[in-house]
Design an enzyme around this catalytic site. Structure first.
Site, PDB file in Angstrom:
ATOM      1  CD  GLU A   1      -2.725   1.120   2.567  1.00 35.27           C
ATOM      2  OE1 GLU A   1      -2.343   0.517   3.592  1.00 35.27           O
ATOM      3  OE2 GLU A   1      -3.837   1.670   2.478  1.00 35.27           O
TER       4      GLU A   1
ATOM      5  CD  GLU B   1      -7.493   1.338   6.156  1.00 33.53           C
ATOM      6  OE1 GLU B   1      -6.716   0.482   6.578  1.00 33.53           O
ATOM      7  OE2 GLU B   1      -7.146   2.233   5.370  1.00 33.53           O
TER       8      GLU B   1
END
Ligand code: LER
Ligand code: MN
Length: 277
Positions: A146, A240
């Site tokens: 990420e 998220e």
């Protein structure tokens, strides 16, 4: 596409309190959950597998490096220890039936040395991901790296850098997690970032620009979903965000205010919006 939710919205732990939420998470339309997998000790692989299976949910893992671990440390001993640690986490992930292990898995979140990355650091990361490849294949786990915004890491900030990393690693089980919150800060055009990542896209965090309810801010979701459709992306769309008063976790995400009326509204109102998209 499958819809997931990261349980950081409720807690930093993975335990019965979280499993008790699974029926509601399923009823709200999610296909799976994403739970923290940071440390080997006390990771409840068997209980977690039972709880997800009992509720018809799939499972992914959010992984960050803690306890001084880093794949890009100057210290070769630390790099080797971190690789062994990740190999162990991949095996635990498989025990829990986790299919995607995703996060900024290079250096600790918030490690900001006040300089650019070096070529050595880049090479150490490439070498580590290549070395992890066999364990990923044996355990049928995908590692999704990420990019984070510049205030959380100096190492990989953009889709371009993440794509360069994934291309150099060139392993089918190693790809990229694209998070719209970070991309909103770092990309000139979020959808163009997704298109650049292309075949390396293995996981998506759908976060509003303020980590609030997807659809309530200024992310151009039409453009995001158009890019995902063009890429024929069949993976996870995972919401998220982070509880607003969860100590270390809120601190890591720098969330010091009530972004919405409740953290769980981000999950349950967010999924309704994302499904319409
Ligand atoms: C993790 O997925 C993430 O997006 C980070 O910003 C956590 O601090
Ligand atoms: Mn993320």
């Amino acid at each position: 596409m499958k819809f997931g939710v990261n349980t950081f919205i409720w807690s930093a732990a993975c335990n019965q309190t979280i499993y008790d939420l699974f029926p509601l998470i399923k009823a709200k339309g999610f296909d799976g959950v994403e739970v923290p997998l940071f440390r080997r000790s006390n990771f409840p692989a068997t209980d977690l597998r039972r709880a997800t299976e009992a509720n018809g949910l799939e499972c992914n893992a959010a992984t960050v490096l803690v306890d001084g671990l880093s794949l890009i440390s100057e210290d070769r001993g630390v790099r080797c220890k971190t690789l062994r640690h990740l190999q162990d986490l991949v095996k635990l992930a498989a025990d829990a039936n986790v299919k995607v292990m995703a996060g900024p898995i290079y250096s600790p979140v918030g490690y900001l040395p006040g300089r650019r990355r070096t070529m050595d650091e880049w090479k150490w990361a490439v070498d580590a991901y290549k070395l992890l490849g066999d364990t990923l294949v044996k355990n049928n786990v995908i590692l999704a790296i990420e990019p984070l915004n510049r205030f959380e890491t100096f190492f990989i900030n953009t889709a371009a850098d993440a794509t360069a990393m994934a291309s150099e690693v060139d392993h089918p089980n190693v790809g990229i997690l694209f998070d719209t919150f970070h991309a909103n800060i770092e990309e000139k055009d979020i959808a163009a970032g997704l298109r650049m990542i292309g075949k390396h896209l293995k996981h998506v965090h759908t976060c509003e620009n303020d980590r609030g309810i997807p659809g309530s801010g200024h992310i151009d979701w039409g453009a995001v979903f158009a890019a995902l459709r063009d890429l024929k992306y069949g993976g996870w769309i995972t919401i998220e965000s982070f509880g607003f008063a969860l100590g270390d976790l809120s601190a890591a995400a720098a969330i010091w205010r009530d972004i919405e009326k409740t953290p769980e509204a981000i999950a349950f109102e967010g999924i309704q919006f994302l499904k319409k998209c």
